[in-house]
Design a protein around this motif. Sequence first.
Motif, mmCIF file in Angstrom:
data_model
loop_
_atom_site.group_PDB
_atom_site.id
_atom_site.type_symbol
_atom_site.label_atom_id
_atom_site.label_comp_id
_atom_site.label_asym_id
_atom_site.label_seq_id
_atom_site.Cartn_x
_atom_site.Cartn_y
_atom_site.Cartn_z
ATOM 1 N N UNK A 62 0.810 -1.218 0.000
ATOM 2 C CA UNK A 62 0.000 0.000 0.000
ATOM 3 C C UNK A 62 0.836 1.257 0.000
ATOM 4 N N UNK A 63 1.917 1.271 0.806
ATOM 5 C CA UNK A 63 2.775 2.455 0.889
ATOM 6 C C UNK A 63 3.440 2.747 -0.444
ATOM 7 N N UNK A 64 3.912 1.715 -1.107
ATOM 8 C CA UNK A 64 4.572 1.924 -2.395
ATOM 9 C C UNK A 64 3.581 2.375 -3.460
ATOM 10 N N UNK A 65 2.364 1.861 -3.399
ATOM 11 C CA UNK A 65 1.344 2.293 -4.356
ATOM 12 C C UNK A 65 1.084 3.789 -4.232
ATOM 13 N N UNK A 66 1.086 4.298 -3.007
ATOM 14 C CA UNK A 66 0.873 5.727 -2.801
ATOM 15 C C UNK A 66 2.041 6.530 -3.355
ATOM 16 N N UNK A 67 3.261 6.074 -3.101
ATOM 17 C CA UNK A 67 4.431 6.803 -3.597
ATOM 18 C C UNK A 67 4.527 6.754 -5.126
ATOM 19 N N UNK A 68 4.031 5.669 -5.724
ATOM 20 C CA UNK A 68 3.991 5.597 -7.186
ATOM 21 C C UNK A 68 3.127 6.710 -7.733
ATOM 22 N N UNK A 69 2.005 6.955 -7.096
ATOM 23 C CA UNK A 69 1.089 8.011 -7.540
ATOM 24 C C UNK A 69 1.628 9.386 -7.208
ATOM 25 N N UNK A 70 2.490 9.482 -6.190
ATOM 26 C CA UNK A 70 2.895 10.814 -5.739
ATOM 27 C C UNK A 70 3.920 11.495 -6.654
ATOM 28 N N UNK A 71 5.124 10.994 -7.152
ATOM 29 C CA UNK A 71 5.973 10.187 -6.283
ATOM 30 C C UNK A 71 6.619 11.050 -5.239
ATOM 31 N N UNK A 72 7.214 10.487 -4.253
ATOM 32 C CA UNK A 72 7.744 11.272 -3.139
ATOM 33 C C UNK A 72 9.262 11.318 -3.163
ATOM 34 N N UNK A 73 9.806 12.317 -2.522
ATOM 35 C CA UNK A 73 11.249 12.438 -2.382
ATOM 36 C C UNK A 73 11.676 11.652 -1.146
ATOM 37 N N UNK A 74 12.650 10.781 -1.315
ATOM 38 C CA UNK A 74 13.082 9.956 -0.199
ATOM 39 C C UNK A 74 13.894 10.781 0.797
ATOM 40 N N UNK A 75 13.572 10.614 2.069
ATOM 41 C CA UNK A 75 14.281 11.366 3.105
ATOM 42 C C UNK A 75 15.156 10.451 3.949
ATOM 43 N N UNK A 76 15.069 9.146 3.689
ATOM 44 C CA UNK A 76 15.905 8.201 4.415
ATOM 45 C C UNK A 76 17.038 7.735 3.502
ATOM 46 N N UNK A 77 18.288 7.732 3.994
ATOM 47 C CA UNK A 77 19.421 7.332 3.154
ATOM 48 C C UNK A 77 19.279 5.922 2.581
ATOM 49 N N UNK A 78 18.670 5.024 3.377
ATOM 50 C CA UNK A 78 18.558 3.647 2.917
ATOM 51 C C UNK A 78 17.283 3.374 2.136
ATOM 52 N N UNK A 79 16.557 4.415 1.757
ATOM 53 C CA UNK A 79 15.262 4.232 1.101
ATOM 54 C C UNK A 79 15.386 3.432 -0.201
ATOM 55 N N UNK A 80 16.264 3.882 -1.096
ATOM 56 C CA UNK A 80 16.376 3.229 -2.402
ATOM 57 C C UNK A 80 16.873 1.796 -2.262
ATOM 58 N N UNK A 81 17.787 1.575 -1.332
ATOM 59 C CA UNK A 81 18.283 0.227 -1.106
ATOM 60 C C UNK A 81 17.154 -0.709 -0.701
ATOM 61 N N UNK A 82 16.280 -0.229 0.187
ATOM 62 C CA UNK A 82 15.162 -1.050 0.649
ATOM 63 C C UNK A 82 14.152 -1.301 -0.468
ATOM 64 N N UNK A 83 13.911 -0.292 -1.302
ATOM 65 C CA UNK A 83 12.967 -0.458 -2.406
ATOM 66 C C UNK A 83 13.487 -1.488 -3.409
ATOM 67 N N UNK A 84 14.766 -1.392 -3.748
ATOM 68 C CA UNK A 84 15.339 -2.323 -4.709
ATOM 69 C C UNK A 84 15.358 -3.745 -4.157
ATOM 70 N N UNK A 85 15.518 -3.869 -2.858
ATOM 71 C CA UNK A 85 15.485 -5.204 -2.253
ATOM 72 C C UNK A 85 14.133 -5.881 -2.454
ATOM 73 N N UNK A 86 13.072 -5.075 -2.529
ATOM 74 C CA UNK A 86 11.732 -5.652 -2.699
ATOM 75 C C UNK A 86 11.546 -6.290 -4.079
ATOM 76 N N UNK A 87 12.467 -5.993 -5.014
ATOM 77 C CA UNK A 87 12.370 -6.618 -6.339
ATOM 78 C C UNK A 87 12.669 -8.112 -6.288
ATOM 79 N N UNK A 88 13.247 -8.571 -5.175
ATOM 80 C CA UNK A 88 13.495 -10.002 -4.994
ATOM 81 C C UNK A 88 12.386 -10.683 -4.212
#
Length: 703
Positions: free
Chosen positions: A109-135
């Motif tokens: 649900x959280x990612x679906x909202x950011x897809x529509x937004x999209x939002x600027x990441x404020x956490x340094x590890x944000x992109x790392x965590x998102x890419x991990x979800x591809x597995x």
Amino acid sequence: MDQADIPALLSRLASDEDAARKMAVFKLQSSINDPSFADVFISSGGLVILRRLIMGTGGNTLAYSLQSLTRLLEVDMGWDIFEGPTAGELVERIVELIVMNPLVNILRGAMSILVALPAVAVYPQFFDLVIQQLDSADHALCANALMLINSLIRDAVSTEPNGNGSNKNASEEWPKFIKRLQDLGLIKAVYNLMQSSALQDLAYPLLEFQSLTKMLLRKWKELRVDLERPEHRRALKGLHLASAPSRDHLNGTVNGDDAPEPPSSKKGSRKHNPEKWRRLGFESENPAAEFEGAGFLGMMDLTDYARKNEDAFQKLLLEQSTRPLTERCPVARASLSVTQTLYDQFDCNKSDIEDLRGYQLSDTRHQDKLFRPLLLQWSRLHTAGLQAFFRLWKATGAGQGDFEKIVELVRILMDQVVGSAGRSKDVVDVEEDLLEYDLARLRELQMDLLEMSFEENWGQHLYQVREDLRNESLSFVKEQRVRCLLQGSWFSKPAPRKESLGANLQAARAAHSTPWRYAKLSHNRRYLHYADFGLRTELDPTLEALTEKIDLSKISSVVSNVSVINDDEKSNTQTSDTSGPNTSTGSMGAASASKTSTKITMFGFTSAEEALRPTGDGKEQPLLTLYPLNNSLASEWLDGMLMLLEQAPLTADTTKLVTLVGEYSLKIRLLNVGMEAAYGGPAPGAGVVPSRQGLDDDYYYEI
């Protein structure tokens, strides 16, 4: 849910009891995507309560709340929740949930909202965590994560500098953002997804990512190499240093100004290498201008190759420096040509909308061809393609004037290997195919493509050329066959059968004592000389030793049981009888028969009157019979005799030879034609016979 129930629903959503809130928001998520319901919900203050649930709850209550907001945004309503002074806190909360919360239903649900937004990441590890979800094994979560990444990439790349200069750094920021995602393993993760069995569940976001990759390649190609930009200067300097320049020239400039410095009294002053960039394979000492076609993409590919293959790069340059200038392989130009070849191979000019529309309209069986995971292995394909270029250059003994020919060969190779590679073919196998592809087969493909192009663009002109070349090849083969007759050959004589000996036993035994026959055509090609021998001598008999001869003008027909078909067609052999005057037939006997079973018989008329009969059925008698020792000799003599009599050849060997000579003649002519002529069709007025007005007899046509 009825709109009249909304006040009661809002009351339960605002309850302090978690069970009541959970049940209420569960019902909300199934009704809020109805625009009329959503309108009443928003006007009744529902967004404030929904925001409160997202900010302060957890578990299933939070998951249902996020899903409710997602569905509200899908009908393009509820955007006011992201306005006002508290909007940043809400965005930060959603990002925090992605980074900190491991529950799949909340992440989705959280990612679906950011897809529509999209939002600027404020956490340094944000992109790392998102890419991990591809597995993730959850395909919906995986799809949402990829859609979020797609949205962030599209947002970053589409931000262009405007006229007032407020976004002047935007064109420098997006490459850094893309590199950051690549360093986190994005490319590898999406590549694995494209080759996985989950393709159908992730089809749309994967195609969108593929299209975004093409868009990035277009932007890099359209970005002009500018030495005023620090990163471009650094790239060229890195390329120069990777080439292992001599110590005397390490202080060379990166702007291509390699003219010798003026004399200086300062100790240790040096001169620039006058071939600083040309020794790397550029055409001039101004390398920036030569990236005009491939843009910054071409520079990226060349510098990436030099950096990752530094030893091979230096060895190649050293090897080329020992060759004459006209034979050196221009490494830099070769790299740029491979970049352009890959760009064309993957249709990078094709818009992303076309890719997505193609998926929607294509048949399910053909949708698999739309996904091209090899696009994500651009750097490795460029390296393999460049190494294939070097291999072709060396194998063909090419020189500077053959550069475009090698480029065309590499283009055909890429199309054959990369273009035909299926979605599941691994890049390692593709690299091996590029480096080990059979060169003879590659040349055949090139000729086939050239011939197809001529067929399409030149039509009747090519047909006429083929006819002319066939006549030429027929004349050539006729001369070859006749020369075999002029050289002479040994033939066997079969032993007579007992029942055929009859009363003339002495004559039969005499004939049996000479088991060899030698025949040879006279130099004037008018007589066939022959004689029988008891032994086959090492030296061939001279013409004077051949006591018998036949006037070729007396021969009316040639009859044989020599095979006139290929070996793989023997099962369909048939037998035909002798024919009438001035005709020839081949009784299709087995090629593997004994040497005495294959024979060539020459017939003539018994009298001049028989030869002149108007019905053509005059009485013939055998003049000479030859028993060839093998099929090759039989083909030479049968077709040689027929051609001397101005008749068509019969055997498969001769037919094959005629075709082979004609095809090679055509290919030689095609290779001498420029590619622009091959694909452009005949020029206006081509084929028109020039006027002879004003010409005398002293003229010629150049072929």
